[in-house]
Enzyme design. Structure first.
Site, mmCIF file in Angstrom:
data_model
loop_
_atom_site.group_PDB
_atom_site.id
_atom_site.type_symbol
_atom_site.label_atom_id
_atom_site.label_comp_id
_atom_site.label_asym_id
_atom_site.label_seq_id
_atom_site.Cartn_x
_atom_site.Cartn_y
_atom_site.Cartn_z
ATOM 1 N N GLU A 10 0.832 -1.207 0.000
ATOM 2 C CA GLU A 10 0.000 0.000 0.000
ATOM 3 C C GLU A 10 0.869 1.260 0.000
ATOM 4 O O GLU A 10 0.437 2.319 -0.435
ATOM 5 C CB GLU A 10 -0.928 -0.018 1.223
ATOM 6 C CG GLU A 10 -2.238 0.684 0.984
ATOM 7 C CD GLU A 10 -3.239 0.516 2.132
ATOM 8 O OE1 GLU A 10 -2.914 -0.112 3.147
ATOM 9 O OE2 GLU A 10 -4.349 1.050 1.997
ATOM 10 N N HIS B 268 6.414 -27.205 -1.215
ATOM 11 C CA HIS B 268 5.712 -28.285 -1.920
ATOM 12 C C HIS B 268 4.662 -27.721 -2.869
ATOM 13 O O HIS B 268 3.798 -28.446 -3.340
ATOM 14 C CB HIS B 268 5.078 -29.240 -0.909
ATOM 15 C CG HIS B 268 6.105 -29.902 -0.043
ATOM 16 N ND1 HIS B 268 6.548 -31.190 -0.252
ATOM 17 C CD2 HIS B 268 6.834 -29.428 0.997
ATOM 18 C CE1 HIS B 268 7.476 -31.485 0.655
ATOM 19 N NE2 HIS B 268 7.680 -30.417 1.419
ATOM 20 N N LYS C 25 -13.255 1.580 -3.620
ATOM 21 C CA LYS C 25 -14.296 1.964 -2.660
ATOM 22 C C LYS C 25 -15.398 2.758 -3.350
ATOM 23 O O LYS C 25 -16.580 2.497 -3.163
ATOM 24 C CB LYS C 25 -13.706 2.833 -1.544
ATOM 25 C CG LYS C 25 -12.986 2.038 -0.473
ATOM 26 C CD LYS C 25 -12.659 2.952 0.698
ATOM 27 C CE LYS C 25 -11.657 2.315 1.615
ATOM 28 N NZ LYS C 25 -11.058 3.243 2.554
HETATM 29 O O1 PA5 Z 1 -3.085 2.049 5.764
HETATM 30 C C1 PA5 Z 1 -4.218 2.461 5.669
HETATM 31 O O2 PA5 Z 1 -4.529 3.645 5.835
HETATM 32 C C2 PA5 Z 1 -5.384 1.527 5.351
HETATM 33 O O3 PA5 Z 1 -4.982 0.254 5.046
HETATM 34 C C3 PA5 Z 1 -6.327 1.479 6.531
HETATM 35 O O4 PA5 Z 1 -5.643 0.946 7.637
HETATM 36 C C4 PA5 Z 1 -7.563 0.630 6.259
HETATM 37 O O5 PA5 Z 1 -8.133 0.983 5.041
HETATM 38 C C5 PA5 Z 1 -8.581 0.802 7.374
HETATM 39 O O6 PA5 Z 1 -8.971 2.138 7.454
HETATM 40 P P1 PA5 Z 1 -9.785 2.696 8.674
HETATM 41 O O7 PA5 Z 1 -8.983 2.498 9.899
HETATM 42 O O8 PA5 Z 1 -10.012 4.142 8.370
HETATM 43 O O9 PA5 Z 1 -11.082 1.926 8.749
#
Ligand code: PA5
Length: 427
Positions: A283, A304, A418
């Site tokens: 990410e 394996h 999203k």
């Molecule tokens: O690193 C990030 O910002 C994302 O992966 C969030 O952790 C994830 O989308 C969850 O978001 P939130 O805590 O706002 O629900």
């Protein structure tokens, strides 16, 4: 607690000169991160959290965890991505040490699976439950939907007034829908600091409260992270193993044109840690048509299956072996009188030694087969060690993002799915 780096297994492709040539770029990355003036600098609060975190907050987390431990049989953690993976990592790793006592900690709200929600609802039916809803934005669909079911369950089981005493919320100090809900209902809340993004939030209440409920010493976690913070603050690739690792993986990508970093681990308990790493690097770095794709294998299981690909498939990957020096557990191979399996030659040997030989045999075979590798040797698994591991990889990721000249602290691509999904749901 040491995290050692061994790059003997990439010496045929990368040498000290390649690493030295990177020093000016590394210095620029280091300065941008430490002076908080690089891309996404508004989300670099994690850098000093081990030292600058609110000490009172840590006490409040511990007090809250103590109460929760007294009151419930099941602690439900509702969150996705950075809002659950760090805590799950620590809990899964320390579970084998027998540190974890009651309550059972369950994670939900990280999928849209009706099966999973139904299973959890069935499991908690006759149990005392406390739920920790964790969402920095306070509006992520997966945890919100899961909470809707759990909230209904709590209302039915306890009635509204009492149900509110079974909820703890971890969210932004003002944004999102959870904060007003908490205020209106007098629900205890913990805040995610503004300058710490989701996947860098493990050392805040996001990760620390579930860990403390599970019986993990969170002061040790923070102390380990602090050791990491001090050790990896120096801008010197030959001294700083974290920077050396960041430099090597950058060179694997840029010079050797590798596309995939394959994390290989030999203890199944490291599975959640691999998931945390995949989120952290994937990410953070997968932007502007760049970045290594982080993948993982659990060996020897995956030898394996995917092992065949690694040994003989396309040369698109390098391997980062995560090895724990001090075995988490041990067993000696028993002898059997008839030696039907012809394994008596192993009698009295430690299973962890056999695992080590498997690892050594594997990395050497991969190296001989043309796969460059890096080994990260983690001295031992403890709360302190885990805190240091979190910091090591967060820092390597921040530096890695700046070497790529991208913003490692946003996630614009995640928003695309999203908004598509929401359009479809509302249509
Ligand atoms: O690193 C990030 O910002 C994302 O992966 C969030 O952790 C994830 O989308 C969850 O978001 P939130 O805590 O706002 O629900």
């Amino acid at each position: 607690m040491k995290i050692k780096i061994n790059h003997e297994l990439c010496k045929d492709w990368l040498n000290e000169k390649d690493i030295k040539n990177l020093i000016p770029k590394m210095t620029a990355a280091h300065e941008a991160l430490h002076q908080h003036n690089g891309l996404g600098s508004e989300y670099t609060g994690w850098l000093s959290l081990p030292e600058n975190h609110d000490k009172m907050e840590l006490m409040r987390i511990n007090d809250c965890a103590t109460e929760i431990r007294k009151k419930c049989e099941v602690f439900l953690v509702i969150g996705i991505g950075g809002s659950y993976l760090g805590a799950k990592t620590a809990i899964d790793l320390l579970e084998s040490d027998g540190i974890i006592g009651a309550p059972i900690v369950l994670f939900i709200g990280n999928t849209l699976s009706a099966t999973k929600i139904k299973q959890v609802l069935a499991f908690i039916q006759n149990k005392e439950v406390i739920v920790n809803v964790i969402s920095k934005s306070g509006k992520t669909l997966e945890p919100a939907l899961a909470f809707r079911f759990i909230y209904g369950f709590l209302l039915e089981k306890y009635g509204k007034k009492e149900a509110m005493k079974h909820i703890v919320i971890t969210t932004d100090k003002e944004k999102g829908l959870l904060k007003p809900f908490a205020l209106e209902n007098n629900i205890p809340t913990f805040e995610v600091p503004d300058d710490v993004g989701g996947r860098f939030s493990v050392l805040t209440a996001v990760g620390l409260l579930p860990m403390a409920v599970a019986g993990i010493n969170i002061q040790d976690i923070m102390d380990g992270a602090l050791e990491g913070m001090n050790e990896y603050a120096v801008n010197d690739i030959s001294e700083n193993n974290c920077y050396r690792y960041a430099a090597l993986r950058y060179l694997m990508y840029k010079k050797l044109q590798k596309k995939i970093e394959l994390f290989a681990y030999y203890e199944p308990n490291l599975g959640s840690f691999a998931e945390w790493l995949k989120q952290l690097f994937g990410e953070s770095e997968g932007k502007q048509l760049q970045g290594l794709f982080p993948a993982s294998v659990c060996n020897t299981t995956d030898l394996h299956s995917l092992g065949q690909y690694v040994q003989n498939g396309e040369r698109i990957l390098f391997e980062t072996t995560l090895w724990i020096d001090k075995p988490m557990n041990n067993l000696k191979v028993p002898t059997i009188p008839d030696d039907y399996d012809k394994l008596n030659y192993l009698t009295g040997k430690d299973v962890s030694w056999i695992n080590r030989m498997a690892m050594q045999g594997t990395v050497e075979a991969h190296y001989a087969g043309g796969i460059p590798g890096i080994s990260l040797n983690i001295e031992e698994i403890s709360a302190f060690g885990i805190g240091k591991m979190f910091y090591f990889f967060e820092k390597a990721c921040g530096i890695g993002g700046y070497l790529l000249e991208i913003n490692p602290f946003d996630q614009p691509g995640v928003e695309d799915y999203k908004s598509n999904m929401l359009n479809l749901l509302k249509r």
